[in-house]
Design an enzyme around this catalytic site. Structure first.
Site, short mmCIF file in Angstrom:
data_model
loop_
_atom_site.label_atom_id
_atom_site.label_comp_id
_atom_site.label_asym_id
_atom_site.label_seq_id
_atom_site.Cartn_x
_atom_site.Cartn_y
_atom_site.Cartn_z
N ASN A 169 9.11 -1.05 -2.41
CA ASN A 169 10.14 -2.09 -2.52
C ASN A 169 11.53 -1.56 -2.18
O ASN A 169 12.43 -2.33 -1.83
CB ASN A 169 10.14 -2.67 -3.94
CG ASN A 169 9.19 -3.84 -4.07
OD1 ASN A 169 9.55 -5.00 -3.91
ND2 ASN A 169 7.94 -3.53 -4.37
N ASN B 98 -0.80 -6.47 -8.23
CA ASN B 98 0.03 -7.66 -7.99
C ASN B 98 -0.83 -8.92 -7.91
O ASN B 98 -2.06 -8.87 -8.02
CB ASN B 98 0.88 -7.48 -6.73
CG ASN B 98 0.04 -7.32 -5.47
OD1 ASN B 98 -1.11 -7.75 -5.38
ND2 ASN B 98 0.62 -6.68 -4.47
N ILE B 99 -0.21 -10.04 -7.68
CA ILE B 99 -0.91 -11.32 -7.70
C ILE B 99 -1.99 -11.40 -6.63
O ILE B 99 -3.05 -12.01 -6.84
CB ILE B 99 0.10 -12.48 -7.55
CG1 ILE B 99 -0.60 -13.83 -7.76
CG2 ILE B 99 0.81 -12.42 -6.20
CD1 ILE B 99 0.36 -15.00 -7.80
N CYS C 204 8.61 -6.22 -13.33
CA CYS C 204 7.77 -5.86 -12.19
C CYS C 204 8.65 -6.01 -10.96
O CYS C 204 9.73 -5.42 -10.91
CB CYS C 204 6.50 -6.70 -12.13
SG CYS C 204 6.72 -8.48 -12.35
N SER C 205 8.25 -6.80 -9.99
CA SER C 205 9.12 -7.01 -8.83
C SER C 205 10.17 -8.08 -9.12
O SER C 205 11.36 -7.80 -9.16
CB SER C 205 8.29 -7.38 -7.59
OG SER C 205 7.45 -6.30 -7.22
N ASP C 206 9.70 -9.30 -9.34
CA ASP C 206 10.63 -10.39 -9.60
C ASP C 206 10.67 -10.80 -11.07
O ASP C 206 11.36 -11.75 -11.43
CB ASP C 206 10.27 -11.61 -8.73
CG ASP C 206 10.52 -11.34 -7.25
OD1 ASP C 206 11.50 -10.62 -6.95
OD2 ASP C 206 9.76 -11.83 -6.41
N GLY C 207 9.90 -10.13 -11.91
CA GLY C 207 10.01 -10.37 -13.34
C GLY C 207 9.25 -11.57 -13.85
O GLY C 207 9.60 -12.12 -14.90
N TRP C 208 8.21 -12.00 -13.14
CA TRP C 208 7.33 -13.04 -13.70
C TRP C 208 5.92 -12.49 -13.74
O TRP C 208 5.74 -11.30 -13.94
CB TRP C 208 7.45 -14.36 -12.93
CG TRP C 208 7.68 -14.31 -11.44
CD1 TRP C 208 6.92 -13.66 -10.52
CD2 TRP C 208 8.75 -14.93 -10.72
NE1 TRP C 208 7.44 -13.85 -9.26
CE2 TRP C 208 8.55 -14.63 -9.34
CE3 TRP C 208 9.84 -15.74 -11.07
CZ2 TRP C 208 9.41 -15.10 -8.34
CZ3 TRP C 208 10.68 -16.19 -10.07
CH2 TRP C 208 10.46 -15.88 -8.73
N ASP C 209 4.87 -13.26 -13.59
CA ASP C 209 3.47 -12.81 -13.61
C ASP C 209 3.22 -11.63 -14.56
O ASP C 209 3.01 -11.81 -15.74
CB ASP C 209 2.99 -12.47 -12.19
CG ASP C 209 2.93 -13.71 -11.32
OD1 ASP C 209 2.74 -14.80 -11.87
OD2 ASP C 209 3.10 -13.59 -10.09
#
Length: 324
Positions: A227, A251-252, A311-316
């Protein structure tokens, strides 16, 4: 009349005027049934209305009172009506607007001791995001360290992906706090933000221990490094005076692929079932998630240590770790 008792099917929707009667008739008779069902054009009683009516959706969610919901058929009005229903249900939670207890932020922060008049928690509630100018995906009110002012928050939001700055999500009875955010925009050049570092320091200082804050990056170290090429990345332990760990949760996209393999496997039962289950990596995903959550819980409960999860964007993945 309001709405019929819980558990009753859609035909239990009380008739508030002719429009509501049309909804009830459609729900009772189904497509093509009832006097109004033949319209099928989104009007009350038509097929589109039967599927998309705010009143029927509310009833399926267990809402006891839909008298405030207009039965308008156009999509814009429907969205507005559902938003109004949601807002009123929260504001009137003590009146039983939704099945079960509704979340009321002020009451929850008071319960956790964040805003208790009897004890200074070191935190404050800010409305800096009231117009969602800091972050579109955060609530309008946020809980942040009392030593950080709103001007600093604006600067921090610019240094975090999607504007998701570090904010409080839960406070342990011992005073240790669980926060969440998105990754910093550090990039390959290891950019720094004095405001962001000050916020992280303030979070650590309000915890009841001198142990450094634990920053739990839900990604693998390789993913976090990747990233950085896109101008993002992770925190520097030395710059933030914190301990940074990587939980290595997929990740998702990886989880979706794993789930599809598991789903296909559930419809089969040959001799290689167990090995194929292992090949799906589903149990590995669960293991990483539970181990990461257990590590954060240990820091909070046993060590009285503050934890920041992202995480990356702060959800999931972030939400999964925080809720566990």
């Amino acid at each position: 009349e309001g709405v019929a008792a819980e558990g009753v099917a859609a035909e239990g929707v009380a008739a508030e005027g002719a429009a509501a009667e049309g909804v009830a008739a459609t729900a009772r008779d189904g497509p093509g049934g009832g006097d109004d069902a033949a319209s099928g054009d989104g009007s009350v009683g038509g097929e589109a209305s039967r599927e998309g009516s705010p009143a029927l959706r509310a009833n399926s969610l267990g809402v006891r009172n839909v008298s405030s919901v207009s039965l308008a058929s156009d999509a814009g009005s429907e969205k507005s009506d559902l938003a109004e229903l949601s807002t009123r249900s929260i504001l009137e939670s003590t009146g039983g607007g939704l099945r079960g207890a509704a979340f009321v932020a002020d009451a929850e922060w008071a319960r956790q001791g964040v805003t208790s008049p009897e004890e200074y928690s070191g935190w404050r509630v800010t409305t800096a995001n009231e117009a969602y100018g800091l972050c579109e995906t955060y609530p309008s009110s946020l809980v942040v360290p009392a030593s950080i002012d709103d001007t600093d928050l604006a600067a921090v939001a610019k240094f975090r992906s999607k504007g998701r700055l570090p904010v409080l999500t839960w406070r342990h009875p011992n005073g240790a706090t669980l926060c969440r955010s998105a990754q910093p925009l550090s990039g390959l050049g290891d950019r720094r933000s004095a405001n962001d570092e000050a916020l992280i320091t303030a979070i650590a200082e309000v915890c009841p221990t001198e142990l450094p804050l634990l920053i739990a990056d839900a990604r693998g170290k390789m993913a976090a490094t990747g990233n950085m090429v896109m101008g993002k990345g992770t925190e520097s332990a030395s710059a933030y005076g914190a301990t940074v760990v990587f939980l290595d949760i997929g990740n998702i996209h990886a989880v979706r692929s794993s789930y599809l393999k598991l789903h296909a496997l559930c419809n089969e039962g040959d001799a290689s079932w167990l090995s194929r289950l292992d090949d799906s990596h589903w149990l590995r995903h669960l293991s990483c998630l539970l181990r990461g959550a257990a590590r954060c819980a240990h820091c909070l409960h046993t060590q009285g240590r503050g934890v920041l999860v992202h995480c990356s964007d702060g959800w999931d993945r972030t939400a999964q770790i925080c809720v566990l």
